[in-house]
Design a protein around this motif. Structure first.
Motif, PDB file in Angstrom:
ATOM      1  N   ALA A 161       0.819  -1.216   0.000  1.00  0.00           N
ATOM      2  CA  ALA A 161       0.000   0.000   0.000  1.00  0.00           C
ATOM      3  C   ALA A 161       0.855   1.270   0.000  1.00  0.00           C
ATOM      4  O   ALA A 161       0.330   2.372  -0.190  1.00  0.00           O
ATOM      5  CB  ALA A 161      -0.912  -0.012   1.227  1.00  0.00           C
ATOM      6  N   ASP A 162       2.155   1.117   0.197  1.00  0.00           N
ATOM      7  CA  ASP A 162       3.032   2.278   0.335  1.00  0.00           C
ATOM      8  C   ASP A 162       3.372   2.837  -1.058  1.00  0.00           C
ATOM      9  O   ASP A 162       4.112   2.235  -1.819  1.00  0.00           O
ATOM     10  CB  ASP A 162       4.305   1.828   1.071  1.00  0.00           C
ATOM     11  CG  ASP A 162       5.200   2.993   1.458  1.00  0.00           C
ATOM     12  OD1 ASP A 162       5.175   4.018   0.751  1.00  0.00           O
ATOM     13  OD2 ASP A 162       5.925   2.865   2.463  1.00  0.00           O
ATOM     14  N   LYS A 163       2.816   3.998  -1.384  1.00  0.00           N
ATOM     15  CA  LYS A 163       2.984   4.571  -2.733  1.00  0.00           C
ATOM     16  C   LYS A 163       4.436   4.889  -3.046  1.00  0.00           C
ATOM     17  O   LYS A 163       4.892   4.777  -4.181  1.00  0.00           O
ATOM     18  CB  LYS A 163       2.146   5.844  -2.858  1.00  0.00           C
ATOM     19  CG  LYS A 163       0.656   5.578  -2.848  1.00  0.00           C
ATOM     20  CD  LYS A 163      -0.087   6.658  -3.626  1.00  0.00           C
ATOM     21  CE  LYS A 163      -1.537   6.286  -3.878  1.00  0.00           C
ATOM     22  NZ  LYS A 163      -2.314   6.116  -2.621  1.00  0.00           N
ATOM     23  N   ARG A 164       5.162   5.278  -1.995  1.00  0.00           N
ATOM     24  CA  ARG A 164       6.587   5.612  -2.183  1.00  0.00           C
ATOM     25  C   ARG A 164       7.336   4.370  -2.690  1.00  0.00           C
ATOM     26  O   ARG A 164       8.172   4.446  -3.592  1.00  0.00           O
ATOM     27  CB  ARG A 164       7.142   6.058  -0.825  1.00  0.00           C
ATOM     28  CG  ARG A 164       8.568   6.516  -0.797  1.00  0.00           C
ATOM     29  CD  ARG A 164       8.957   6.857   0.650  1.00  0.00           C
ATOM     30  NE  ARG A 164       8.789   5.690   1.519  1.00  0.00           N
ATOM     31  CZ  ARG A 164       9.794   5.032   2.102  1.00  0.00           C
ATOM     32  NH1 ARG A 164      11.040   5.396   1.907  1.00  0.00           N
ATOM     33  NH2 ARG A 164       9.555   3.991   2.889  1.00  0.00           N
ATOM     34  N   ALA A 196       5.655   5.694 -12.453  1.00  0.00           N
ATOM     35  CA  ALA A 196       4.495   4.938 -11.944  1.00  0.00           C
ATOM     36  C   ALA A 196       3.566   5.849 -11.162  1.00  0.00           C
ATOM     37  O   ALA A 196       4.017   6.800 -10.557  1.00  0.00           O
ATOM     38  CB  ALA A 196       4.949   3.787 -11.069  1.00  0.00           C
ATOM     39  N   GLY A 236       6.002   1.823  -4.296  1.00  0.00           N
ATOM     40  CA  GLY A 236       5.536   1.562  -5.659  1.00  0.00           C
ATOM     41  C   GLY A 236       6.329   2.381  -6.666  1.00  0.00           C
ATOM     42  O   GLY A 236       6.741   1.873  -7.720  1.00  0.00           O
ATOM     43  N   ALA A 237       6.583   3.632  -6.324  1.00  0.00           N
ATOM     44  CA  ALA A 237       7.351   4.497  -7.225  1.00  0.00           C
ATOM     45  C   ALA A 237       8.785   3.983  -7.361  1.00  0.00           C
ATOM     46  O   ALA A 237       9.357   3.982  -8.456  1.00  0.00           O
ATOM     47  CB  ALA A 237       7.337   5.928  -6.698  1.00  0.00           C
ATOM     48  N   SER A 296       9.979   6.315 -11.485  1.00  0.00           N
ATOM     49  CA  SER A 296       9.265   7.528 -11.100  1.00  0.00           C
ATOM     50  C   SER A 296       8.035   7.800 -11.977  1.00  0.00           C
ATOM     51  O   SER A 296       7.229   8.655 -11.663  1.00  0.00           O
ATOM     52  CB  SER A 296      10.223   8.721 -11.160  1.00  0.00           C
ATOM     53  OG  SER A 296      10.825   8.741 -12.435  1.00  0.00           O
TER      54      SER A 296
END
Ligand code: ATP
Ligand code: MG
Length: 251
Positions: free
Chosen positions: A238-241, A251, A243-244, A249
Motif C-alpha cells: 500500500a506504500d505509494k513511495r 508509476a 511503488g514508485a 518515477s
C-alpha cells in the motif's frame, strides 16, 4: 534462526549492500522484494557464502558463520535455490538432487575403502530420499533423464528438490516463480507452502505479488543496496513511495 547485522558489500566502487539487517525465524516466511539490481541476490550470496561481505555479521542457530565457506553453510542447514536453475547438465535429475545430501559418507576416500558397505547403504538411502523429493515436485518419472530435457520451470523444480534434499532448517529461494509456467506454477506453490508449514525459516525473493501474498508472513523491501522498508505485505504494497521505487518515477 538466522540473523544478519550490518552486511555491507561494494563491487568496484559501487555499494551494492549497505548496512543490511535480516532476521529469519522458524515457521516464518519473509519476502525480499525490490526492483532489479536492488541487491537481493547479493544478500542471498552473502548469507550462503558465495560473496564475502566487506562488513557485518551473520549468525545461524546461535553460531557465527560469516567466515564459513559456502559448502559448510550448506552443511549446517542453509539451503538455497538459484535465480537461474544452474543444474549440472551432464547429470541425471536424480544425481542433481543427490549431490546436495549433507555429510555424505562417500565423500571420504577412507570411508569408500574401509566402510564400503556402510557407504553403499548411505547411498541407497540418499537415492531413496532424492527420489522422494523428485516425486514431491512431480518429476520422479523423469529421474533418469538429463536436466537439459526439461522445461525451464521444471528445471527450477529440480533446483527446489535439491534444496529440500539439504533438509536444513533454513531455505532461501531466489525468484522461484520466474519463468515457471502452466502446471508447474501450482506445484511450485504447493511445495513452498508445505515447507513453510513444516516450520522452516524461509526467505523468498520474488516479483510475483500473488505468490508473495499467498505464502509470505512479512516483507523486506530493498532499493539500491539498502533495506528501505519492512513490515506486513499489505502495508508495503500500500506504500505509494515503494511503488514508485519499484516501477520507477513514472508509476
Ligand atoms: N559479482 C558482481 N560483480 C560486480 N557487480 C555485481 C556482482 N553481482 C552483482 N553485482 C551488481 O550488484 C547490484 C545488485 O545485483 P543483484 O543481482 O544482487 O540484484 P537483484 O536485486 O538480485 O536484481 P534482480 O531482481 O535483477 O535479480 C547490481 O548493480 C549488479 O550489477
Ligand atoms: Mg536477483
Amino acid at each position: 534462526m538466522l540473523s544478519a547485522r550490518g552486511l555491507t558489500k561494494k563491487f568496484g566502487g559501487v555499494v551494492v549492500a549497505q548496512d543490511l539487517d535480516l532476521d529469519l525465524e522458524l515457521g516464518r516466511v519473509v519476502a525480499l522484494i525490490g526492483p532489479n539490481g536492488a541487491g537481493k541476490t547479493t544478500l542471498f550470496n552473502m548469507l550462503t557464502g558465495f560473496v564475502r561481505p566487506d562488513g557485518g555479521t551473520i549468525s545461524f542457530d546461535g553460531r557465527r558463520i560469516e567466515n564459513m565457506p559456502a559448502h559448510q553453510r550448506a552443511r549446517v542447514g542453509i539451503a538455497r535455490t538459484w535465480q537461474r536453475p544452474r543444474l549440472f547438465e551432464s547429470l541425471t535429475l536424480l544425481d542433481n538432487v543427490m549431490v546436495s545430501e549433507r555429510d555424505y559418507l562417500g565423500e571420504s576416500i577412507g570411508n569408500l575403502i574401509f566402510r564400503h558397505g556402510e557407504v553403499e547403504r548411505a547411498e541407497d538411502d540418499a537415492r531413496d530420499r532424492a527420489l522422494g523429493f523428485l516425486d514431491r515436485v512431480g518429476l520422479a518419472a523423469r529421474a533418469d533423464s538429463l536436466s537439459t530435457r526439461l522445461s525451464y520451470g521444471q528445471q527450477k523444480l529440480v533446483g527446489l528438490a535439491r534444496a529440500l534434499m539439504n533438509d536444513g532448517r533454513c531455505i532461501l529461494l531466489d525468484e522461484p516463480m520466474a519463468g515457471v509456467e502452466g502446471r508447474t506454477i501450482e506445484t511450485m506453490k504447493a511445495v513452498v507452502r508445505a515447507e513453510a508449514e513444516a516450520g522452516k525459516a524461509i526467505c523468498i525473493v520474488e516479483h510475483n505479488i500473488g505468490f508473495i501474498r499467498d505464502i509470505c508472513d512479512s516483507a523486506v523491501f530493498m532499493f539500491n543496496g539498502r533495506i528501505v522498508a519492512s513490515g506486513s505485505i499489505d502495508d508495503l504494497l500500500a506504500d505509494k513511495r515503494l511503488g514508485a521505487l519499484y516501477f520507477g518515477s513514472h508509476a
